[in-house]
Design a protein around this motif. Sequence first.
Motif, PDB file in Angstrom:
ATOM      1  N   TYR A 134      -5.990   4.370  36.147  1.00 36.55           N
ATOM      2  CA  TYR A 134      -5.193   4.103  34.951  1.00 36.55           C
ATOM      3  C   TYR A 134      -5.938   3.293  33.896  1.00 36.55           C
ATOM      4  N   GLU A 135      -7.160   2.825  34.203  1.00 37.26           N
ATOM      5  CA  GLU A 135      -7.878   2.112  33.153  1.00 37.26           C
ATOM      6  C   GLU A 135      -8.434   3.086  32.121  1.00 37.26           C
ATOM      7  N   ARG A 136      -8.445   4.388  32.482  1.00 37.46           N
ATOM      8  CA  ARG A 136      -8.895   5.367  31.491  1.00 37.46           C
ATOM      9  C   ARG A 136      -7.798   5.579  30.458  1.00 37.46           C
ATOM     10  N   ASP A 138      -6.766   7.978  28.623  1.00 38.46           N
ATOM     11  CA  ASP A 138      -5.961   9.199  28.503  1.00 38.46           C
ATOM     12  C   ASP A 138      -5.004   9.415  29.672  1.00 38.46           C
ATOM     13  N   VAL A 139      -4.972   8.491  30.633  1.00 36.30           N
ATOM     14  CA  VAL A 139      -4.024   8.620  31.744  1.00 36.30           C
ATOM     15  C   VAL A 139      -2.900   7.623  31.516  1.00 36.30           C
ATOM     16  N   LYS A 140      -1.688   8.128  31.236  1.00 35.72           N
ATOM     17  CA  LYS A 140      -0.652   7.226  30.730  1.00 35.72           C
ATOM     18  C   LYS A 140       0.615   7.160  31.570  1.00 35.72           C
ATOM     19  N   GLY A 141       0.874   8.181  32.351  1.00 32.59           N
ATOM     20  CA  GLY A 141       2.193   8.178  32.979  1.00 32.59           C
ATOM     21  C   GLY A 141       2.145   8.127  34.488  1.00 32.59           C
ATOM     22  N   PRO A 142       3.237   7.859  35.142  1.00 26.70           N
ATOM     23  CA  PRO A 142       4.478   7.293  34.615  1.00 26.70           C
ATOM     24  C   PRO A 142       4.244   5.856  34.116  1.00 26.70           C
ATOM     25  N   VAL A 143       4.940   5.497  33.060  1.00 26.94           N
ATOM     26  CA  VAL A 143       4.616   4.274  32.322  1.00 26.94           C
ATOM     27  C   VAL A 143       4.562   3.036  33.215  1.00 26.94           C
ATOM     28  N   ILE A 144       5.591   2.879  34.066  1.00 35.09           N
ATOM     29  CA  ILE A 144       5.658   1.647  34.870  1.00 35.09           C
ATOM     30  C   ILE A 144       4.479   1.582  35.845  1.00 35.09           C
ATOM     31  N   LEU A 145       4.185   2.728  36.461  1.00 34.15           N
ATOM     32  CA  LEU A 145       3.066   2.789  37.403  1.00 34.15           C
ATOM     33  C   LEU A 145       1.754   2.499  36.666  1.00 34.15           C
ATOM     34  N   ALA A 146       1.628   3.061  35.470  1.00 39.54           N
ATOM     35  CA  ALA A 146       0.406   2.869  34.683  1.00 39.54           C
ATOM     36  C   ALA A 146       0.227   1.399  34.307  1.00 39.54           C
ATOM     37  N   LEU A 152       1.602  -1.269  35.925  1.00 39.67           N
ATOM     38  CA  LEU A 152       1.391  -2.072  37.132  1.00 39.67           C
ATOM     39  C   LEU A 152      -0.044  -1.937  37.645  1.00 39.67           C
ATOM     40  N   LEU A 153      -0.479  -0.697  37.780  1.00 43.17           N
ATOM     41  CA  LEU A 153      -1.794  -0.465  38.383  1.00 43.17           C
ATOM     42  C   LEU A 153      -2.908  -0.685  37.365  1.00 43.17           C
ATOM     43  N   ARG A 204      -4.252  -4.216  36.912  1.00 40.61           N
ATOM     44  CA  ARG A 204      -5.150  -4.743  37.945  1.00 40.61           C
ATOM     45  C   ARG A 204      -6.573  -4.220  37.814  1.00 40.61           C
ATOM     46  N   THR A 205      -6.773  -3.225  36.964  1.00 42.58           N
ATOM     47  CA  THR A 205      -8.116  -2.654  36.886  1.00 42.58           C
ATOM     48  C   THR A 205      -8.765  -2.819  35.517  1.00 42.58           C
ATOM     49  N   LYS A 206      -7.978  -3.189  34.515  1.00 45.31           N
ATOM     50  CA  LYS A 206      -8.587  -3.380  33.197  1.00 45.31           C
ATOM     51  C   LYS A 206      -9.298  -4.727  33.164  1.00 45.31           C
ATOM     52  N   HIS A 207     -10.369  -4.780  32.411  1.00 45.60           N
ATOM     53  CA  HIS A 207     -11.123  -6.027  32.204  1.00 45.60           C
ATOM     54  C   HIS A 207     -11.617  -6.654  33.496  1.00 45.60           C
ATOM     55  N   ARG A 208     -12.023  -5.820  34.430  1.00 43.20           N
ATOM     56  CA  ARG A 208     -12.624  -6.387  35.639  1.00 43.20           C
ATOM     57  C   ARG A 208     -14.054  -6.818  35.321  1.00 43.20           C
ATOM     58  N   PRO A 209     -14.533  -7.908  35.934  1.00 40.99           N
ATOM     59  CA  PRO A 209     -15.919  -8.312  35.685  1.00 40.99           C
ATOM     60  C   PRO A 209     -16.907  -7.289  36.240  1.00 40.99           C
TER      61      PRO A 209
END
Lengths: 241, 409
Positions: free
Chosen positions: A59-61, A63-71, A73-74, A77-82
């Motif tokens: 979901y950090e990509r 163009d992957v957007k749905g389902p909104v709540i899952l996107a 939540l998950l 946890r993966t955006k802006h990882r060192p």
Amino acid sequence: MRLADLIGSVVVDADGAEIGDVGDLWLIQDGPPMGVFGAALRFDKLVIGRFGLASRAGYERPDVKGPVILARLLGRRTKHRPVASWSDIAAIEEGRIRLRLRNGDLERPRSLEQPATGRRWSAGLELLDRQLVDPDGWMAGKVDDLLLEFRDDGPPVVTEILAGPGALARRIGGRLGAWIASVHARLHPGAGDPATISFGIVGKIDDHVTLIVSRKDLATFEAEAWARDHVIAKIPGSSDP
Amino acid sequence: MKKVFEIFLGILTAFGGFVDIGDLVANSETGARFGMRLAWVVVVGVVGIVIFAEMSGRVATMSKRPVFDVIRERLGARLALVNLAASFFINLLTVAAEIGGLALVIELVTGINYLLWVPLVAIAVWIVLWKVRFSIMEKVFGLSGLALIVTALALWRLDPGFVDALASARRFGPTSAESWATYAFFAIALLGAAMTPYEVFFFSSGAVEEQWTRKDLILNRANVYIGFPLGGLLSLAIMGCSAALFLPRGVSVEHLSQVTLPVSATLGKVGLVFMLYGIFAAIFSAALETALSAGYTVAQFFGWQWGKFVRSREAARFHLVILLSLCVAVLIVLSTLDPIAVTEYSIVLSAAALPLTYIPILIVANDPAYMKDKTNSMFLNAIAFGFLVLLVIVSIATIPLMIWTKGGA
């Protein structure tokens, strides 16, 4: 070095503080030439953070957007990882990677972004566990692991795809993994190591990995040939279309 | 015109092939114990399998990646292996249940003990799998299952009164003789019967077997959106018959012969013949689907060549897994475990195992790297996410409820 050994290793910063586990490895296609695949995939960034369902969801990509709540939540946890580059790494020990930098100084990109030239891949998301397909469309195993070769003149390069139970065993780990490895070794005396497929015969990577060599010429075919010759081909009608 | 015929045939196949031993047992049992008070679960289950199967069929069509490929890619080797172990075990129980069910049907007809028929039935299933082409196999047995429409006719003859049935269906909660725990347990059983994982393993692999392309997505939709709900109506008819005949008399359903009773009581011998033929065909088609699913799941996890679209010798390990699974299933039935009990456990455990299969499909159905422009719509995602929450709750509640109610006793 196997990717399976790298992922899950503990990352320690310059002060000796634990930052987290290796969650993923980003690769970039600008290494030395390697067969039909062209430039080899080389070590680009080590992503720090667990490689669980969240990272595999992708979901950090953008163009992957749905389902909104899952996107949400998950993705959170993966955006802006060192991430750490090859030059940031001081030492690779067993199960432990030491960095030259402090945690605060590490780059934290929003997500896997494509560079201006070449193509960047997430090894965990886009290569590992993918189906291998031969030029005639036959299925030829999975990408169970990747082998990285250390080089004197730069970052390590992916040289080999490892396939079959011998490689899978280490991914599964624990007692079950050890058991699979020992059964595999028993059945394939002499070979011991997992079947390797040179990255030089990789034709294309999309939602599967296409090879340019027939499955019959790969080491992964041995067990299939055994089942065919000893059981299935003996049953009448096995060659019917 | 050819396309219209193809779509029509697909709908009928999905319709006739929807019901299997799990649906027969679960719907008859709950009808006898709860009347139509659990009918809403069948509706929920059908909506669930419709969106689940539609997504998995669409993923398989657009990317050529069937369900277990996607599970492996999105859960990783370790968690996917856990899923494989659970799914394979449950599927094996289902194969055993279907084979046991077929043997019981033959016992009903011949009067000779079912155990004698078990090996013969398994051999018949295997020969069809070995010899008959995928599309023919699917259509012949699916269409034959349409004979089950006699249950709808029987329900009409039993004439429970539409108003009464609707009133019963609108009452939430158990009858005075039953507890809330058994009510919840049977709700899970019904959901598991409608949403058995093998259905998506089979359906998505079938899309690859039949070499569906983007043009066939309409076929996928028609099969699922029309065929499955029609099959669900048959499930409700079975429940309704059972509710009308057994509930007032306090009879509980423990044997397959009782499932046929409403039909033979109202429509006589001719009806019974149709019913037995329909049950046999429906269960036979499910036996084929589950046996194939055993091969699909294992081969897709390990990346072996699979499928009936290639010569058997070219997919040797796939056929070996099917062969061994059938042998083990025969042993399970021959151990004289009650096939009806095996069925009950298989559907309840199916419900518990669903999230591990559902989550990867839901995620990938939204990923343009697989789906190009055919990702889920916002509307579909809203419903699909609701189901995810429901399935997780069900999955957590199943095992405790199973112990608490002693398997719904």
